[in-house]
Write an enzyme that holds these catalytic residues in place. Structure first.
Site, short mmCIF file in Angstrom:
data_model
loop_
_atom_site.label_atom_id
_atom_site.label_comp_id
_atom_site.label_asym_id
_atom_site.label_seq_id
_atom_site.Cartn_x
_atom_site.Cartn_y
_atom_site.Cartn_z
N HIS A 87 39.84 4.36 -20.14
CA HIS A 87 40.94 4.00 -20.20
C HIS A 87 41.42 3.03 -19.01
O HIS A 87 41.43 3.65 -17.98
CB HIS A 87 41.98 4.83 -20.74
CG HIS A 87 41.74 5.45 -22.00
ND1 HIS A 87 42.20 4.87 -23.15
CD2 HIS A 87 41.26 6.61 -22.26
CE1 HIS A 87 42.10 5.79 -24.46
NE2 HIS A 87 41.38 6.84 -23.73
N CYS A 97 40.35 -1.40 -21.82
CA CYS A 97 41.54 -2.46 -21.90
C CYS A 97 41.56 -3.38 -20.70
O CYS A 97 41.56 -2.79 -19.33
CB CYS A 97 42.85 -1.53 -22.22
SG CYS A 97 42.81 -0.76 -23.60
#
Lengths: 561, 396
Positions: free
Chosen positions: B149, B191
Site C-alpha cells: 500500500h 497506488c
C-alpha cells in the site's frame, strides 16, 4: 612402482574412511489415536565418525549443517519447529517422552565451545521464538538435509500441505557427539524427527477442495440404533469415522520405495511400523514384506526399494486400538489479572498417579518486559486454601536485565499423588520504547512456554519399571497484552505543540521588536500624502470601470493636485 | 616536470580504458529482489503478487540462491487459510504458488525499511547468512519488484513505517556506486506507484509502475473460498504476458513488447515507464530482452580491464554525474564512450577552479601581514565609529 603403491594405499585409506563413515537409518511409526486421529512419527538417523567429521568428510551429516556447526564451535545442537496443540487427555503421553518436542514456534538450544582456545568449557545457549510461524519454507530446508532429499523412502510422504494442516506437529533436529568408553571411537550423530497428529477425515479431503461440504445421502453413515432413524432422518454415526485409511489418502501420495534401507552387511531394514492390535486387518502390496507377531501390537513393513508402497488399514474386522499411556503430569499455564500495569501467572500442575509422588523441575524463561516479583510466588494444593511452601524444594532465579536478557526461573517441585498444585506469582508489565513495538502491537506479545523436566522415579513403588531417562512436558505459550500507546498520538502532540510554539513565538517576537506609539506622536507623518495616494487609487479604479482612458485619468489627477 | 608527466599518465590512459562499452548488454548473472510490504490477512493479494513473480523468475531460470524473497506475513499457514500450505493467485486455483519448494529469505517482522535498504546497499553485519544477502556485482542484472500500500512518493511497510521515493533513489545510487548492478528493472505495484521512481537518478535503470499520481491500483478479482482478493490488476496482466508469451528461456521478446502489452482499459489505471536513465533511452531500452531481467545467465567475465582500472573509470563517471546533477551545465558530457581528451580536461579543470563553485573550498595559507593589517583596520574602524557616535550623543 612406488607411486603405484602409494596410490593403492591411498585408495585403501579412502575406502577405510568410507567404511568407517557411519550409517543411515529411517523409520516411520504410525499409531492410530482416539478414532479420528493418526500419530505419524518420522525418524531419520545418520552418523559419522568424529574423525571424518572434523576432516570435513560429510556423508550423512549434511555439509551445510556440519560446516556451520564447526564454524560456530557448536558441540551439540537441538532445534525444534512446532505448531498446534497436543491433546493430553485424548492422546495420552507425548511421543519420545517429550524429548523431541519444542515449544510453539521455534526453540533452539546448543552447547557451544568458548571462543578462546584457553577456555575449553562448554556453554549452554537456549532460545525460543514463540511467535515464529512454521510453514513450508521450514520443511524445504529440513528435507534437503536428508540423503534422499524427500524423494524416496518415508520422507516422500512429508508434504507441507498435510504437515501444516495437522492438529499438532513438531519437527526436530538433534546433533550430538557420542563417545564410547574407548576414546578413539567417537562419532557424531544426527537425528531428524517429524511428529504429527493428523485428523484422518480432514486429511482425506482432496487438496484442491478442502472445504467440507454436505455429504450425499448415500454416503452418510447413520446410527441406526436411534429410534428416530428413519428414511428421511439420519443421526450421524461416529463409529466408523476415521477407522480405515490408506497411506496415499492420508499423506497425498504413496511412499516412493525406500531410502538406503540396505546396510553394509546387505540386510534390508524395515522402515514402517504400524501400531495396531494384531486382530486388525491390513492390506499391503505384494512386493513388500510384512512381519507381525501375535503377541505384540506392532507390525513392520519392508517396502521394495524401487516400487511405490501403499498400505490399507481396513475397516473390516474388529475396530480396536492400542490403549494409550497416560501422561505423567498435566500442566496448564495462564495469565491472570487485569489492567495495563499488573498481571499474574497461574500454573496448574496435576499428578494423575494414584500412588506415586512426582518430582520435576519447572523451568521458565520470561521475556524482560515481564517483571516478576519473586516474593509473590505462592504454591498450594488445590484441596487446601493455604499456601504450602514445602512443595517447592529448590528455587533458582536470575533476574532480568532490560533489553539484555530475560528472567530465568527454575523450581524443583514435588507434587503428591492424585493432587493438583497451583503455582502463582505476580508480575509488572514494562512499557516499551516507541520503536520497540512490532507492527501489530495490539495483538499482544508472545511468551514462550514453561519447560517441565520430570525426573525418573527412583523411590516409590518398586514393582513399576523405574524410568531411566527424564521425560519432558511443555506448557502452551502465552499471549501477553502490554500497555500499547496510540501510535498516532506523537504526531498529534508534535502538531499541537508546534502550533502553540509558533503562536507564542510570533506574539513575543512581535512585542519585542516593535514599539507601539500613538498616531499623533509620530513625527513627520504626512496625512495629506496618504490622502493623495488613496485618492489616486479611487480615481484609477473609477476610470477603469467607467471606460475613461488612462491618460485622461492621470491628467485629471494632476489637475486636482 | 617528469613527475608531473607521470601523474598525468593515468588520465591519458583513461580514454583507452573506457572503450569496452556498457551498451553491449552483457551481464554475467541475474538477481531478483521481490518484496511484499503488507501484513495481515486481507492483504493476501500482495503476497500472492510477489509469490507469482517468484514463481515466474524461478520458472525462467533464476535459482533460489539468487532470489531474495521478502514476505511480511504468513498466508500459507495462516489459520484463516482454508487451503493450508497453499497460496493462490487465481480463483481457478490451478497453480499453488507456495508449492513444495520455497525459500523465504526475510519474513514477518524482518521485513522493514531498514533491512530492505541494508540488503540493497549491502550494509549488513558479518553474521548475516549468505541467503539474506544480495550478492550481485557490476555484471548483474537486478530485478526489483515491490508491492504493497502506498501513496504519493511513499510505500508503507507493515502498516508501521514508510519508504520514500528519495530513499529508494539514494539506495539505488549507492548500489550503483558500489557496483552492485549492471542494469536494473524496477517494478512497483501500489497506488500512485509512478511517483516512487520519479526521483531516481542512477544510470541503467528501467522503471515501471502501475499507476500515476492520484490514481489507485486495483485488485483483479477475489476467490470466494479464500475470502479475499487474490491478485492486483497490473501484476495480473504482467503475469498474463509472462506466462503466455515468455514460455521458454530462449524467448526473444523485448521489454518493449512487455510494456506495449499494458492495456489501460483492463488495468484501470495508467501504468508508467521511465526510460531516461537507461543509456540510449527508450529506443535502446525497448530492445532489451525480457529474459535479460527475468531469466538467468551464468556468464563468465573475461575482460582485459583489471579491477583498479574499472574502479577508476566508475569513480570518474560518478563524479561527473554528480557534477551534472548539481547543475554545472558546462561539465563534459560524460557518457562512457564520449570522453574529452585528458589534456583538455586538465585545462578545463584549471579554469573551473577559478570560477566560484559551490562545494568544498580549498583552504589557502595566505600571507600573514595583509590579513593582520586588515584586522587592525577593521578594529580601529569599529572603535572610531563607536567613539564618534558616543561623542555625538553626549553633545546633543
Amino acid at each position: 612402482m612406488l607411486p603405484f603403491l602409494f596410490t593403492l594405499s591411498l585408495c585403501c585409506l579412502f575406502n577405510a574412511l568410507i567404511q568407517a563413515d557411519g550409517h543411515y537409518r529411517e523409520r516411520l511409526d504410525l499409531t492410530p489415536l482416539t478414532p479420528p486421529s493418526l500419530l505419524a512419527s518420522f525418524q531419520f538417523w545418520g552418523n559419522s565418525s568424529l574423525k571424518s567429521y572434523e576432516q570435513q568428510h560429510f556423508r550423512y551429516i549434511p555439509r551445510s549443517l556440519g560446516q556451520s556447526l564447526q564454524h560456530s564451535r557448536t558441540e551439540e545442537l537441538h532445534l525444534r519447529f512446532s505448531s498446534g496443540r497436543w491433546d493430553d487427555e485424548g492422546w495420552g503421553a507425548k511421543p519420545h517422552q517429550g524429548r523431541k518436542e519444542g515449544g510453539t514456534g521455534v526453540e533452539i538450544w546448543a552447547w557451544v565451545k568458548a571462543e578462546s582456545e584457553a577456555d575449553s568449557s562448554l556453554y549452554l545457549l537456549h532460545g525460543m521464538l514463540p511467535r515464529e510461524v512454521v510453514c513450508t519454507e521450514n520443511l524445504t530446508p529440513f528435507l534437503k538435509l536428508l540423503p534422499c532429499k524427500g524423494n524416496a523412502g518415508i520422507a516422500s510422504l512429508l508434504d507441507g500441505h498435510k504437515l501444516f494442516d495437522a492438529s499438532w506437529q513438531s519437527m526436530a533436529i538433534d546433533v550430538k557427539s557420542v563417545c564410547s568408553k574407548d576414546e578413539d571411537l567417537c562419532s557424531i550423530e544426527m537425528e531428524q524427527t517429524v511428529d504429527m497428529v493428523l485428523d484422518i477425515e480432514r486429511s482425506k479431503r482432496p487438496r484442491h477442495d478442502p472445504i467440507p461440504r454436505p455429504a450425499h445421502k448415500e454416503s452418510l453413515l447413520c446410527d441406526e440404533t436411534k429410534p428416530y432413524g428413519t428414511d428421511d432422518a439420519c443421526f450421524p454415526s461416529e463409529e466408523r469415522r476415521g477407522q480405515s485409511w490408506t497411506l496415499a489418502e492420508i499423506f497425498g501420495q504413496p511412499m516412493q520405495g525406500s531410502c538406503l534401507a540396505e546396510d553394509q552387511s546387505g540386510r534390508v531394514h524395515e522402515s514402517l511400523y504400524l501400531h495396531v492390535p494384531p486382530e486388525r486387518e491390513t492390506i499391503k502390496p505384494e512386493h513388500a514384506v510384512e512381519s507381525k507377531s501375535e503377541s505384540t501390537s506392532v507390525r513392520t513393513y519392508t517396502p521394495n526399494a524401487t516400487e511405490p508402497f501403499d498400505m490399507v488399514l481396513s475397516h473390516l474386522g474388529p475396530q480396536t486400538f492400542n490403549s494409550h499411556e497416560l501422561p505423567a503430569l498435566f500442566a496448564s499455564r495462564s495469565i491472570t489479572g487485569h489492567g495495563q500495569e499488573r498481571g499474574g501467572i497461574q500454573t496448574l500442575l496435576t499428578n494423575p498417579s494414584l500412588t506415586t509422588t512426582i518430582e520435576f523441575v519447572y523451568f521458565e524463561n520470561l521475556p524482560w518486559f515481564m517483571k516478576p516479583y519473586l516474593h509473590t510466588l505462592r504454591s498450594r494444593l488445590s484441596a487446601s486454601s493455604t499456601s504450602d511452601p514445602e512443595l517447592i524444594k529448590d528455587t533458582i532465579y536470575r533476574p532480568a536485565l532490560d533489553r539484555v536478557r530475560g528472567t530465568q526461573l527454575e523450581l524443583a517441585i514435588s507434587v503428591p499423588a492424585n493432587s493438583t498444585m497451583i503455582l502463582t506469582y505476580d508480575f509488572d508489565k514494562a512499557i516499551l520504547r516507541y520503536t520497540e513495538y512490532p507492527p501489530d502491537a495490539n495483538r499482544g506479545f508472545d511468551v514462550g512456554p514453561a519447560v517441565i523436566k520430570i525426573l525418573p522415579t527412583t523411590s516409590g513403588s518398586r514393582d513399576q519399571q523405574p524410568q531411566q531417562q527424564p521425560s519432558y512436558i511443555r506448557t502452551t505459550s502465552l499471549l501477553l497484552p502490554l500497555p500499547t500507546p496510540d501510535f498516532s498520538m506523537p504526531y498529534n502532540v508534535i502538531i499541537l505543540t508546534s502550533t502553540v510554539m509558533a503562536l507564542a513565538f510570533g506574539s513575543i517576537f512581535n512585542l519585542l521588536v516593535r514599539r507601539f506609539v500613538g498616531a499623533d506622536e509620530v513625527e513627520g507623518w504626512d496625512f495629506s500624502y496618504a490622502r493623495v495616494r488613496i485618492g489616486g487609487w479611487v480615481l484609477t479604479l473609477r476610470d477603469k470601470y467607467l471606460g475613461i482612458g488612462f491618460g485622461i485619468g492621470i491628467e485629471k489627477e494632476k489637475k486636482e493636485q | 616536470m617528469k613527475l608531473l608527466q607521470l601523474l598525468q599518465l593515468p588520465l591519458t590512459l583513461l580514454p583507452l580504458l573506457t572503450i569496452p562499452s556498457t551498451f553491449a548488454g552483457t551481464h554475467t548473472s541475474n538477481w531478483a529482489v521481490l518484496v511484499s510490504t503488507s501484513r495481515f490477512w486481507f492483504n493476501y493479494r500482495h503476497l500472492a503478487n510477489v509469490l507469482s513473480l517468484y514463481r515466474t523468475v524461478k520458472r525462467l531460470g533464476i535459482p533460489d540462491s539468487q532470489i531474495i524473497l521478502m514476505l511480511p506475513d504468513d498466508m500459507a499457514c495462516n489459520p484463516r487459510n482454508a487451503f493450508p500450505g497453499t497460496v493462490y493467485n487465481n480463483a481457478d486455483r490451478a497453480l499453488d504458488l507456495y508449492g513444495d519448494n520455497i525459500e523465504v529469505d526475510y519474513r514477518g517482522y524482518e521485513v522493514t525499511v531498514e533491512n530492505f535498504i541494508r540488503l540493497l546497499t549491502d550494509r549488513l553485519g558479518e553474521d548475516v547468512p549468505r541467503g539474506k544477502r544480495l550478492g550481485s556485482d557490476a555484471g548483474s542484472n537486478v530485478l526489483v519488484y515491490m508491492t504493497g500500500h502506498g501513496g504519493n512518493e511513499f510505500l508503507k511497510f507493515q502498516d508501521a513505517e514508510e519508504i520514500g521515493g528519495w530513499d529508494l533513489a539514494d539506495a539505488f545510487e549507492q548500489m550503483w556506486e558500489k557496483r552492485r548492478y549492471n542494469e536494473m528493472l524496477f517494478m512497483i505495484d501500489t497506488c500512485q506507484a509512478n511517483t516512487l521512481f520519479q526521483h531516481f537518478y542512477s544510470p541503467n535503470i528501467i522503471a515501471t509502475g502501475s499507476s500515476e499520481i492520484d490514481q489507485s491500483s486495483y485488485s483483479h478479482h477475489a476467490d470466494n473460498d479464500v475470502g479475499v482478493a487474490v491478485i492486483d490488476r497490473w501484476t495480473y496482466y504482467i503475469l498474463d504476458f509472462l506466462e503466455n508469451e515468455v514460455t521458454s528461456p530462449t524467448s526473444q521478446l523485448t521489454m518493449g513488447d512487455l510494456f506495449d502489452s499494458y492495456d489501460e482499459t483492463k488495468i484501470h489505471s495508467h501504468p508508467g515507464v521511465r526510460w531516461d536513465l537507461f543509456p540510449g533511452n527508450e529506443a535502446r531500452g525497448r530492445e532489451r530482452l525480457v529474459m535479460d531481467f527475468f531469466g538467468n545467465v551464468q556468464g563468465v567475465e573475461i575482460g582485459n580491464e583489471t579491477e583498479w582500472k574499472e574502479d577508476l573509470r566508475r569513480l570518474k563517471e560518478i563524479i561527473d554525474r554528480a557534477r551534472l546533477k548539481d547543475g554545472a551545465g558546462d561539465a563534459p558530457n560524460n557518457t562512457a564512450d564520449n570522453l574529452v581528451p585528458a589534456t583538455d580536461r586538465w585545462v578545463e579543470e584549471k579554469t573551473r577552479r577559478e570560477r566560484p563553485v559551490e562545494g568544498p573550498a580549498q583552504v589557502k595559507a595566505g600571507d600573514a601581514w595583509d590579513q593582520k593589517l586588515l584586522g587592525i583596520a577593521a578594529l580601529v574602524g569599529s572603535a572610531s565609529l563607536w567613539g564618534g557616535f558616543a561623542w555625538y550623543e553626549s553633545n546633543r
